[in-house]
Motif scaffolding. Structure first.
Motif, PDB file in Angstrom:
ATOM      1  N   ILE A  15      75.311   4.286  79.010  1.00 33.80           N
ATOM      2  CA  ILE A  15      76.666   3.943  79.454  1.00 33.80           C
ATOM      3  C   ILE A  15      77.711   4.657  78.609  1.00 33.80           C
ATOM      4  O   ILE A  15      78.713   5.166  79.128  1.00 33.80           O
ATOM      5  N   LEU A  16      77.482   4.729  77.298  1.00 30.65           N
ATOM      6  CA  LEU A  16      78.416   5.449  76.428  1.00 30.65           C
ATOM      7  C   LEU A  16      78.517   6.919  76.818  1.00 30.65           C
ATOM      8  O   LEU A  16      79.611   7.507  76.822  1.00 30.65           O
ATOM      9  N   LEU A  17      77.375   7.526  77.152  1.00 31.13           N
ATOM     10  CA  LEU A  17      77.365   8.927  77.562  1.00 31.13           C
ATOM     11  C   LEU A  17      78.135   9.111  78.866  1.00 31.13           C
ATOM     12  O   LEU A  17      78.907  10.078  79.024  1.00 31.13           O
ATOM     13  N   VAL A  18      77.953   8.193  79.805  1.00 31.11           N
ATOM     14  CA  VAL A  18      78.680   8.251  81.077  1.00 31.11           C
ATOM     15  C   VAL A  18      80.178   8.109  80.827  1.00 31.11           C
ATOM     16  O   VAL A  18      80.994   8.846  81.401  1.00 31.11           O
ATOM     17  N   LEU A  19      80.554   7.155  79.971  1.00 28.17           N
ATOM     18  CA  LEU A  19      81.970   6.970  79.633  1.00 28.17           C
ATOM     19  C   LEU A  19      82.539   8.216  78.973  1.00 28.17           C
ATOM     20  O   LEU A  19      83.685   8.606  79.243  1.00 28.17           O
ATOM     21  N   LEU A  20      81.751   8.845  78.120  1.00 28.47           N
ATOM     22  CA  LEU A  20      82.198  10.071  77.459  1.00 28.47           C
ATOM     23  C   LEU A  20      82.534  11.136  78.509  1.00 28.47           C
ATOM     24  O   LEU A  20      83.610  11.753  78.465  1.00 28.47           O
ATOM     25  N   GLY A  32      90.650  10.096  87.387  1.00 28.79           N
ATOM     26  CA  GLY A  32      89.288  10.398  87.826  1.00 28.79           C
ATOM     27  C   GLY A  32      88.178   9.701  87.065  1.00 28.79           C
ATOM     28  O   GLY A  32      87.011   9.848  87.425  1.00 28.79           O
ATOM     29  N   SER A  33      88.506   8.925  86.042  1.00 29.60           N
ATOM     30  CA  SER A  33      87.446   8.285  85.254  1.00 29.60           C
ATOM     31  C   SER A  33      86.619   7.311  86.085  1.00 29.60           C
ATOM     32  O   SER A  33      85.395   7.247  85.955  1.00 29.60           O
ATOM     33  N   ALA A  34      87.292   6.563  86.971  1.00 31.32           N
ATOM     34  CA  ALA A  34      86.570   5.573  87.778  1.00 31.32           C
ATOM     35  C   ALA A  34      85.608   6.226  88.758  1.00 31.32           C
ATOM     36  O   ALA A  34      84.589   5.625  89.122  1.00 31.32           O
ATOM     37  N   LEU A  35      85.924   7.455  89.199  1.00 32.48           N
ATOM     38  CA  LEU A  35      85.039   8.151  90.137  1.00 32.48           C
ATOM     39  C   LEU A  35      83.660   8.376  89.535  1.00 32.48           C
ATOM     40  O   LEU A  35      82.641   8.308  90.220  1.00 32.48           O
ATOM     41  N   ILE A  36      83.635   8.670  88.229  1.00 34.14           N
ATOM     42  CA  ILE A  36      82.369   8.954  87.547  1.00 34.14           C
ATOM     43  C   ILE A  36      81.755   7.680  86.997  1.00 34.14           C
ATOM     44  O   ILE A  36      80.568   7.417  87.185  1.00 34.14           O
ATOM     45  N   ALA A  37      82.574   6.883  86.317  1.00 35.45           N
ATOM     46  CA  ALA A  37      82.031   5.722  85.596  1.00 35.45           C
ATOM     47  C   ALA A  37      81.646   4.577  86.521  1.00 35.45           C
ATOM     48  O   ALA A  37      80.620   3.919  86.305  1.00 35.45           O
ATOM     49  N   TRP A 201      84.746  -7.952  75.251  1.00 40.17           N
ATOM     50  CA  TRP A 201      83.717  -7.423  74.354  1.00 40.17           C
ATOM     51  C   TRP A 201      83.158  -6.103  74.871  1.00 40.17           C
ATOM     52  O   TRP A 201      82.929  -5.160  74.101  1.00 40.17           O
ATOM     53  N   LEU A 202      82.942  -6.036  76.175  1.00 41.84           N
ATOM     54  CA  LEU A 202      82.455  -4.789  76.769  1.00 41.84           C
ATOM     55  C   LEU A 202      83.460  -3.661  76.555  1.00 41.84           C
ATOM     56  O   LEU A 202      83.087  -2.534  76.216  1.00 41.84           O
ATOM     57  N   ALA A 203      84.747  -3.962  76.760  1.00 45.82           N
ATOM     58  CA  ALA A 203      85.783  -2.943  76.576  1.00 45.82           C
ATOM     59  C   ALA A 203      85.799  -2.437  75.135  1.00 45.82           C
ATOM     60  O   ALA A 203      85.894  -1.225  74.888  1.00 45.82           O
ATOM     61  N   VAL A 204      85.681  -3.354  74.187  1.00 41.99           N
ATOM     62  CA  VAL A 204      85.680  -2.970  72.765  1.00 41.99           C
ATOM     63  C   VAL A 204      84.465  -2.111  72.438  1.00 41.99           C
ATOM     64  O   VAL A 204      84.567  -1.079  71.760  1.00 41.99           O
ATOM     65  N   CYS A 205      83.301  -2.515  72.918  1.00 40.80           N
ATOM     66  CA  CYS A 205      82.061  -1.810  72.583  1.00 40.80           C
ATOM     67  C   CYS A 205      81.929  -0.463  73.302  1.00 40.80           C
ATOM     68  O   CYS A 205      81.218   0.427  72.817  1.00 40.80           O
ATOM     69  N   LEU A 206      82.614  -0.316  74.437  1.00 42.97           N
ATOM     70  CA  LEU A 206      82.562   0.953  75.166  1.00 42.97           C
ATOM     71  C   LEU A 206      83.721   1.877  74.788  1.00 42.97           C
ATOM     72  O   LEU A 206      83.748   3.038  75.204  1.00 42.97           O
ATOM     73  N   ALA A 207      84.657   1.366  73.999  1.00 38.98           N
ATOM     74  CA  ALA A 207      85.821   2.157  73.606  1.00 38.98           C
ATOM     75  C   ALA A 207      85.471   3.467  72.897  1.00 38.98           C
ATOM     76  O   ALA A 207      86.162   4.473  73.115  1.00 38.98           O
ATOM     77  N   PRO A 208      84.433   3.525  72.043  1.00 41.29           N
ATOM     78  CA  PRO A 208      84.127   4.809  71.389  1.00 41.29           C
ATOM     79  C   PRO A 208      83.873   5.952  72.371  1.00 41.29           C
ATOM     80  O   PRO A 208      84.314   7.081  72.140  1.00 41.29           O
ATOM     81  N   GLY A 209      83.172   5.668  73.478  1.00 45.15           N
ATOM     82  CA  GLY A 209      82.937   6.701  74.486  1.00 45.15           C
ATOM     83  C   GLY A 209      84.231   7.179  75.105  1.00 45.15           C
ATOM     84  O   GLY A 209      84.430   8.375  75.324  1.00 45.15           O
TER      85      GLY A 209
END
Length: 251
Positions: A15-20, A32-37, A201-209
């Protein structure tokens, strides 16, 4: 927090890689982020949490971009587009409650695909729009945001024909998306969606990507020529149109 524990480290890293990747596109194009993520997140996270989650992350991404490059935004264009975007959003919300938007989705998707292919194939000279074109593009973008959860590709078509400077275009686009997303975040907050702390919590943990993607995307943009930048924009616009068509047929 339960979603995080259920994911496991391998899924979390995917998931982090996808967010990246998604936020590299966002960092370059401003949308366009929502199109991919979105489609990938649906494999791991309950669908009901994806929209408010991405709204929160998109807002943070827009704030990061605007805080660094806000001076590059074209404020006269924003003053033209924002009221029309808000009016279009109200119209779109009304339509959503009273009609089935599937036919509109297909028609808009086919138009966007045709436009993007036409632009990518170089069959037209660089189009210059006049300020009055803000009326259809701004209002239709707002309608699309309400009906389909995405209107960034409409603003991108307009801004690409208005702003010769790629940095001004990108920052203006990001600011528009940030304002649009802020509205959604406020509505979700008022509806109590964020009282579910698992979303936060999900938003915080996925923020690095997201943060890494935005930084990389910005650096890539600075190295691009305007022609390269517009090609990226048109590819993302094409992807948006294809996704609308796919959503129509998949249901």
């Amino acid at each position: 927090m339960n979603e995080l524990l259920a994911l496991g480290l391998p899924s979390y890293l995917v998931i982090l890689l996808v967010l990246l990747c998604a936020y590299i596109i966002f960092g370059v194009a401003g949308f366009g982020s929502a199109l991919i993520a979105g489609p990938f997140l649906a494999w791991y996270i309950p669908v009901a949490k994806i929209v408010p989650l991405l709204a929160l992350i998109d807002l943070c991404a827009a704030i990061i971009n605007v805080s660094r490059d806000g001076r590059s935004a074209n404020w006269p264009e924003l003053k033209r587009l924002v009221p029309l975007m808000m009016l279009g959003s109200l119209v779109g919300a009304t339509l959503l409650l009273n009609i089935h938007p599937e036919a509109l989705m297909l028609a808009l998707g086919l138009f966007v695909v045709a436009y993007a292919l036409y632009a990518l194939l170089g069959r037209r000279p660089q189009r210059t729009f006049s300020p009055r074109h803000a009326i259809p593009f701004g209002s239709v973008g707002g309608v699309c945001s309400a009906l389909f959860g995405s209107g960034g590709f409409i603003y991108a078509i307009y801004l690409s024909g208005r702003l010769p400077d790629k940095n001004a275009m990108r920052t203006t686009q990001v600011t528009l998306i940030g304002l649009s997303t802020l509205t959604r975040v406020v509505l979700f907050a008022l509806a109590g969606v964020y009282l579910d702390t698992s979303v936060l919590w999900l938003a915080v943990c996925l923020a690095p990507g997201m943060i890494m993607g935005v930084v990389i995307g910005r650096r890539l943009t600075l190295k691009m020529s305007r022609e390269q930048f517009l090609k990226v924009i048109n590819v993302v616009v094409l992807a948006a149109g294809v996704m609308l068509v796919v959503r129509y047929f998949v249901g």
